[in-house]
Design a protein around this motif. Structure first.
Motif, PDB file in Angstrom:
ATOM      1  N   LEU A 196       0.863  -1.104   0.366  1.00  0.00           N
ATOM      2  CA  LEU A 196      -0.147  -0.074   0.127  1.00  0.00           C
ATOM      3  C   LEU A 196       1.070   1.393  -0.108  1.00  0.00           C
ATOM      4  O   LEU A 196       1.828   1.473   1.323  1.00  0.00           O
ATOM      5  N   HIS A 197       0.320   2.023  -1.531  1.00  0.00           N
ATOM      6  CA  HIS A 197       1.214   3.074  -1.124  1.00  0.00           C
ATOM      7  C   HIS A 197       0.930   4.470  -0.305  1.00  0.00           C
ATOM      8  O   HIS A 197      -0.211   4.598   0.072  1.00  0.00           O
ATOM      9  N   LEU A 198       2.105   4.431   0.715  1.00  0.00           N
ATOM     10  CA  LEU A 198       1.832   5.548   1.998  1.00  0.00           C
ATOM     11  C   LEU A 198       1.490   6.987   1.665  1.00  0.00           C
ATOM     12  O   LEU A 198      -0.210   7.014   2.187  1.00  0.00           O
ATOM     13  N   MET A 199       1.490   7.163   1.074  1.00  0.00           N
ATOM     14  CA  MET A 199       1.262   9.026   1.201  1.00  0.00           C
ATOM     15  C   MET A 199      -0.032   8.711  -0.533  1.00  0.00           C
ATOM     16  O   MET A 199      -0.574   9.544   0.031  1.00  0.00           O
TER      17      MET A 199
ATOM     18  N   MET B 285       1.743  15.077  -3.035  1.00  0.00           N
ATOM     19  CA  MET B 285       3.529  15.195  -3.450  1.00  0.00           C
ATOM     20  C   MET B 285       4.036  13.856  -3.628  1.00  0.00           C
ATOM     21  O   MET B 285       5.143  13.545  -4.554  1.00  0.00           O
ATOM     22  N   GLY B 286       4.068  12.413  -2.634  1.00  0.00           N
ATOM     23  CA  GLY B 286       4.221  12.322  -2.358  1.00  0.00           C
ATOM     24  C   GLY B 286       3.727  10.506  -3.365  1.00  0.00           C
ATOM     25  O   GLY B 286       4.708  10.220  -4.341  1.00  0.00           O
TER      26      GLY B 286
ATOM     27  N   ASN C 265       6.496  12.100  -6.512  1.00  0.00           N
ATOM     28  CA  ASN C 265       7.510  11.826  -6.697  1.00  0.00           C
ATOM     29  C   ASN C 265       7.267  10.022  -7.286  1.00  0.00           C
ATOM     30  O   ASN C 265       8.314   9.456  -8.228  1.00  0.00           O
ATOM     31  N   THR C 266       6.060   9.235  -7.534  1.00  0.00           N
ATOM     32  CA  THR C 266       6.514   7.283  -7.129  1.00  0.00           C
ATOM     33  C   THR C 266       6.016   7.920  -9.250  1.00  0.00           C
ATOM     34  O   THR C 266       6.507   6.970  -9.628  1.00  0.00           O
TER      35      THR C 266
ATOM     36  N   TRP D 276       7.739  14.515   4.558  1.00  0.00           N
ATOM     37  CA  TRP D 276       7.388  13.820   5.377  1.00  0.00           C
ATOM     38  C   TRP D 276       6.317  13.140   4.006  1.00  0.00           C
ATOM     39  O   TRP D 276       6.546  12.350   3.428  1.00  0.00           O
ATOM     40  N   PHE D 277       5.998  14.086   3.602  1.00  0.00           N
ATOM     41  CA  PHE D 277       4.663  14.121   2.671  1.00  0.00           C
ATOM     42  C   PHE D 277       5.547  13.596   1.093  1.00  0.00           C
ATOM     43  O   PHE D 277       4.378  13.222   0.337  1.00  0.00           O
ATOM     44  N   SER D 278       6.583  13.368   1.367  1.00  0.00           N
ATOM     45  CA  SER D 278       7.203  13.741  -0.531  1.00  0.00           C
ATOM     46  C   SER D 278       7.738  12.253  -0.301  1.00  0.00           C
ATOM     47  O   SER D 278       8.471  11.923  -1.607  1.00  0.00           O
ATOM     48  N   LYS D 279       7.277  11.790   0.307  1.00  0.00           N
ATOM     49  CA  LYS D 279       7.952   9.879   0.662  1.00  0.00           C
ATOM     50  C   LYS D 279       7.259   8.783  -0.354  1.00  0.00           C
ATOM     51  O   LYS D 279       6.750   9.467  -0.431  1.00  0.00           O
ATOM     52  N   THR D 280       7.949   8.214  -0.895  1.00  0.00           N
ATOM     53  CA  THR D 280       7.140   7.120  -1.494  1.00  0.00           C
ATOM     54  C   THR D 280       7.190   5.363  -1.211  1.00  0.00           C
ATOM     55  O   THR D 280       7.272   4.778  -2.219  1.00  0.00           O
ATOM     56  N   ASP D 281       7.077   5.944  -0.108  1.00  0.00           N
ATOM     57  CA  ASP D 281       7.464   4.393   0.131  1.00  0.00           C
ATOM     58  C   ASP D 281       6.320   3.234   0.172  1.00  0.00           C
ATOM     59  O   ASP D 281       4.998   3.702   0.467  1.00  0.00           O
ATOM     60  N   PHE D 282       6.530   1.961   0.473  1.00  0.00           N
ATOM     61  CA  PHE D 282       4.870   0.822   0.392  1.00  0.00           C
ATOM     62  C   PHE D 282       5.076   1.106   1.786  1.00  0.00           C
ATOM     63  O   PHE D 282       5.720   0.414   2.431  1.00  0.00           O
ATOM     64  N   ILE D 283       3.827   0.760   2.503  1.00  0.00           N
ATOM     65  CA  ILE D 283       3.838  -0.314   3.321  1.00  0.00           C
ATOM     66  C   ILE D 283       2.948  -1.774   3.374  1.00  0.00           C
ATOM     67  O   ILE D 283       2.006  -1.778   1.999  1.00  0.00           O
TER      68      ILE D 283
ATOM     69  N   GLY E 178       0.786  -4.748   3.093  1.00  0.00           N
ATOM     70  CA  GLY E 178      -0.916  -4.983   3.444  1.00  0.00           C
ATOM     71  C   GLY E 178      -1.730  -4.888   1.896  1.00  0.00           C
ATOM     72  O   GLY E 178      -0.392  -4.436   0.573  1.00  0.00           O
TER      73      GLY E 178
END
Lengths: 250, 248
Positions: free
Chosen positions: A178-181, A231-232, A235-236, B237-244, B246
């Motif tokens: 799941l893409h957090l942003m 914005m996240g 970026n992705t 923080w809002f620019s992050k591209t992380d996945f969690i 789930g």
């Protein structure tokens, strides 16, 4: 030679990467609809929206509320249901060109999301400020609330969740988890709607006047910050599209 | 997909695709930031921004820069640090002002009939230009926070002075001294008018001097420095591209 001709034919028959007509029609759909809504407010806000105990208030405003809520539930169910049911079960095996085409469709959804957020969070929210500075409320369901909270907010929620579902069901980029942003950018603004409960609770108890900077409203502020999470997503998407193009664009 | 396979068939098509995405991204970013920034600003500093009789020499000057430096700092942190685009603050403020001006005309005036010279938005452009220029020239977040943040607070009142000065001239009305902006407020009674709600110049020391606005601007600039730091990290923080983990 024959093979080349066949290839050119295939290209000509191929669907365009971006369906520009959908973008234009989508933007116009929101613009025309909300222009009509604004006209309705202008006419029936003053003539039927000042006294919630009047019969004409029931006719022009409460019925508007019941109809919009019904249509929103129906639209969300059908749209989200369709996107989910028609999901691509082999999403990781699509060609790069098909992936690029889907990113364009995804961005059509995101353009609509940005447009819907503008109407909800900017246009109809600040409009609510001037209406309640002018009219002393005698109900939670005032004309500006019926449009702002129960029409424009659900519309951007429906649009945002549709974009998220499209990405999750059709784009390889979003299969890692799941893409957090992305979730923040959709769920945060969504939470503004439940926060209406706090707003109405407070106005019912404390004051019928309007003070926009009152701490009672800070829940809206907190969840409004979540719009920055777009914005996240950007970026992705930029990283993915760059990978798909594989060209020096300088 | 194959690691060597491109989704486009020529460099020209790649350029066209890239430019089209640029426009779609810019449109979405502009309106999403507009929505988030506007709901934030109207609910933290809105009343001072809505009405000329709230635009005093103390609280307006203090509050408006502090609450409005937030989104510019966050957007700068994404656009500059990721893409070296030096217009994060200006584009945020332009978005906010577009939303505000549309609203003041079509709704404040168009629906509830307040004259536009009573409900015009504050001018935030000079501060935004300074923020972007300091970041572009220095390339330093620390310097932008300290120099740019302080300047953002200090420039607010001078940046609005040509607009607000005519409304701050004194007038006598029914034996009472007030500003022209106050007089506008008397004629346009609102539910935010009662004195237990309306927050305008109160206090004691200001009655002994005329230096309220510069002191307020300096205090505002000080807090802007802190808020800039904070929101810069929010932006990161809002620019992050992380996945969690789930699934849906």
């Amino acid at each position: 030679m024959a093979a080349t001709t066949e290839s050119v034919k295939a290209d000509a028959a191929e669907a365009p990467l971006l369906n520009r007509r959908n973008v234009v029609l989508g933007l116009l759909l929101y613009l025309v609809f909300y222009s009509w809504v604004r006209w309705y407010e202008g006419v029936y806000g003053w003539s039927a929206g000042l006294d919630s105990f009047a019969p004409e208030f029931e006719t022009y405003w409460m019925n508007f509320l019941y109809i919009e809520l019904t249509l929103e539930v129906l639209t969300a169910s059908v749209l989200w249901g369709y996107i989910w049911k028609s999901r691509d079960r082999k999403v990781m095996s699509i060609t790069p060109r098909e992936e690029l085409r889907r990113h364009f469709t995804h961005w059509t959804w995101l353009v609509m999301y940005g447009w819907a957020i503008y109407w909800g969070a900017s246009y109809f929210t600040e409009q609510d400020g001037t209406w309640h500075q002018t009219i002393v409320r005698d109900t939670d369901f005032t004309p500006s609330h019926i449009i702002e909270f129960y029409l424009s907010y659900p519309i951007y929620i429906i649009t945002g969740v549709s974009a998220f579902l499209y990405a999750k069901t059709r784009l390889p980029t979003y299969q890692e988890g799941l893409h957090l942003m992305y979730m923040v950018s959709v769920i945060g603004p969504f939470m503004i709607l439940p926060n209406v409960g706090l707003n109405e609770w407070g106005h019912t108890f404390w004051f019928m006047e309007e003070l926009f900077v009152a701490p009672l409203h800070y829940g809206f502020v907190f969840f409004g910050w979540a719009a920055l999470a777009i914005m996240g997503v950007v970026n992705t998407e930029v990283m993915t599209i760059t990978r798909l193009l594989k060209k020096d664009l300088a | 997909m194959s690691a060597s396979q491109s989704a486009v068939r020529s460099r020209a098509e790649a350029v066209q695709v890239s430019r089209t995405f640029d426009w779609m991204i810019l449109f979405t970013l502009f309106f999403a930031v507009l929505g988030g920034y506007h709901i934030h600003y109207m609910l933290t500093g809105g009343d001072w921004d809505f009405w000329s009789d709230w635009k005093d020499r103390r609280l307006w000057v203090t509050v408006a820069p502090i609450v409005s430096i937030t989104f510019p700092a966050a957007v700068q942190s994404c656009l500059w640090w990721r893409y070296r685009l030096p217009f994060g603050a200006v584009v945020s403020v332009l978005a906010l002002l577009l939303g505000e001006w549309i609203n003041r005309y079509l709704n404040f005036w168009g629906w509830t009939y307040f004259p536009v010279n009573f409900c015009f938005p504050s001018n935030l452009i000079p501060g935004a230009i300074i923020l972007d220029v300091v970041l572009m020239l220095s390339g330093s977040m620390t310097l932008t926070a300290i120099v740019g943040g302080l300047a953002y607070g200090l420039i607010f009142y001078p940046g609005n002075w040509p607009i607000i000065a005519p409304l701050h001239v004194p007038v006598e009305y029914n034996g009472m001294m007030m500003t022209l902006a106050d007089l506008q407020g008397y004629h346009y009674v609102r539910t935010g008018t009662p004195e237990y709600i309306r927050m305008v110049e109160k206090g004691t020391l200001r009655t002994f001097g005329k230096d309220v606005a510069p002191v307020s601007a300096f205090f505002s600039g000080f807090v802007c420095i802190i808020i800039y730091f904070l929101w810069h990290f929010f932006g990161k923080w809002f620019s992050k591209t992380d996945f969690i983990e789930g699934d849906i």
